[in-house]
Design a protein around this motif. Structure first.
Motif, PDB file in Angstrom:
ATOM      1  N   SER A 208       0.848  -1.181   0.000  1.00 15.25           N
ATOM      2  CA  SER A 208       0.000   0.000   0.000  1.00 15.25           C
ATOM      3  C   SER A 208       0.890   1.238   0.000  1.00 15.25           C
ATOM      4  N   ARG A 209       0.252   2.377   0.077  1.00 19.34           N
ATOM      5  CA  ARG A 209       0.974   3.645   0.157  1.00 19.34           C
ATOM      6  C   ARG A 209       0.853   4.252   1.550  1.00 19.34           C
ATOM      7  N   ALA A 210       0.717   3.376   2.536  1.00 16.87           N
ATOM      8  CA  ALA A 210       0.584   3.864   3.913  1.00 16.87           C
ATOM      9  C   ALA A 210       1.775   4.723   4.316  1.00 16.87           C
ATOM     10  N   GLN A 211       2.978   4.367   3.835  1.00 18.36           N
ATOM     11  CA  GLN A 211       4.169   5.140   4.197  1.00 18.36           C
ATOM     12  C   GLN A 211       4.135   6.538   3.592  1.00 18.36           C
ATOM     13  N   ASP A 212       3.472   6.686   2.446  1.00 14.57           N
ATOM     14  CA  ASP A 212       3.358   8.007   1.832  1.00 14.57           C
ATOM     15  C   ASP A 212       2.233   8.821   2.468  1.00 14.57           C
ATOM     16  N   ILE A 213       1.196   8.125   2.916  1.00 12.71           N
ATOM     17  CA  ILE A 213       0.038   8.805   3.481  1.00 12.71           C
ATOM     18  C   ILE A 213       0.317   9.280   4.898  1.00 12.71           C
TER      19      ILE A 213
END
Length: 413
Positions: free
Chosen positions: A266-271
């Protein structure tokens, strides 16, 4: 005569209009003090409006840009394992999940796509897509024989919506001759580039299931040329991809799945950094608003209290002329509201001027959009809050005015 006139006004529709007129007349009569109070209110509200505009322009701008990419809310399992129907149903039922599509095994559901003239052939993975898929805003494949091609794949094959193509898949075992499956497909649409930046075939779940079942020898080859095998009954799927309802739901979903032993992509690190900035700015805005609001309430309340004390005899005279306690109480309340409205107008003008300077100096440099975005909602909210604070600040002055008795006018005279 004046007493009779006041009594008639108090008994009619002008009962509450009279205190407003008196409050306005008093403010205009002491225009310098009124201006100072309005400027003090504007000095409190203007920085809050600027800070709110920066939060809206920076954080909400980043949020809007991220939300344009449907993959920002995507959470996909990365390890093939058996996810039964109960697990997927429970995951789909979570309030944070907007959409979930099961995934088949990629090696068993990749097709060799061929144009009708046989001039071009390309391997591409089959991605199951059910109705409501955020990746396909124009709609998921309607039937087993229809597919949606990603933009890169459609360009490489030279196909468009309405064209036909052929999908080929093979299977074989050591003791048997290789078998070939050929399915006739139709291009329903071409997915936007944001849906997939690589080769992909979005297919109805029935087609993806049928291809995986055939590749793993769970079903037989259809007799009709170009036919699609019938999918077998299955107990689960090898993976899934889901989409959170909000950006804030992505990190908790990833954490919850990891706690169940499910690794995801996912893009959790970007969010997470964007959400951290949002929370920090929100806390800063609330802290500044709290301190500034308290100062406004104290200063404006003290000024209104002093004004009531200075004009105690005048207010007693109004009581003597027939103005009730409610009318006398309404005078400082109306004055507070009028001062707050005047201060809000000045604050709005100052904040918009500062915003113009910020956007002229930094817009398009730090972000590719205006850095500050003070809109009507921010201005309206600021005005309502400052008027509410001012009315609250006038409560003590109103209470003091209500204690004034008519006889004080005679004693004071």
């Amino acid at each position: 005569m004046r007493r009779d006139t006041a009594a008639r006004g108090a008994g009619q529709g002008g009962r509450w209009l009279l205190p407003l007129r008196l409050a306005l007349a008093d403010l205009l009569g002491e225009s310098r003090m009124t201006l100072c109070s309005a400027l003090a209110t504007a000095a409190v509200l203007a920085p809050l409006l600027v800070l709110a505009g920066l939060r809206a322009g920076a954080v909400e701008g980043m949020r809007a840009a991220v939300l344009k990419d449907p993959l920002a809310r995507e959470v996909m399992s990365i390890a093939s394992r058996d996810f039964d129907h109960a697990f997927l149903a429970a995951l789909r039922a979570r309030p944070e999940v907007e959409h979930l599509s099961p995934r088949t095994r990629q090696l068993s559901a990749s097709l060799l796509l061929e144009t009708p003239d046989g001039a071009r052939q390309l391997w591409a993975p089959v991605v199951p897509s059910a109705p409501g898929d955020p990746l396909l805003p124009e709609g998921a494949p309607a039937g087993p024989g229809q597919v949606v091609l990603s933009t890169p794949l459609a360009a490489r094959l030279g196909l468009k919506a309405g064209d036909a193509l052929v999908g080929r898949l093979g299977r074989g075992e050591r003791e048997q001759a290789p078998q070939r499956l050929q399915v006739a497909l139709a291009v329903q649409a071409v997915a936007p580039l944001a849906a997939a930046d690589r080769d992909a075939v979005f297919a109805a779940p029935a087609l993806a299931d049928a291809l995986e079942d055939w590749a793993e020898f769970r079903t037989a080859t259809p007799e009709a040329a170009g036919g699609i095998p019938s999918p077998a009954a299955r107990e689960g799927y090898a993976g899934f991809r889901l989409y959170a309802r909000r950006l804030e739901d992505v990190p908790p979903l990833v954490t919850a799945l990891r706690a169940q032993g499910v690794e995801t992509r996912s893009r959790a690190q970007d969010i997470a950094p964007m959400l951290a900035v949002d929370r920090a700015l929100t806390r800063l805005l609330l802290a500044v608003a709290g301190v500034s609001g308290l100062g406004l309430v104290l200063s404006l309340g003290a000024g209104l209290w002093a004004n009531v004390e200075r004009k105690r005899v005048l207010l007693a005279g109004l009581r003597l002329m027939g103005l009730g306690r409610g009318g006398v109480m309404a005078v400082p309340v109306a004055q507070a509201a009028l001062i707050a409205l005047a201060g809000a107008l000045v604050a709005a003008a100052l904040a918009l001027a500062v915003q113009a300077g910020i956007n002229a100096g930094f817009g398009g440099i730090i972000l590719d959009r205006p850095l500050s975005a003070i809109d009507a909602a921010i201005l309206g909210t600021g005005t309502v809050l400052v008027v509410a604070a001012a009315v609250g600040a006038s409560a003590l002055a109103a209470w003091q005015a209500a204690r004034i008795e008519p006889y004080e006018a005679v004693r004071g005279g």
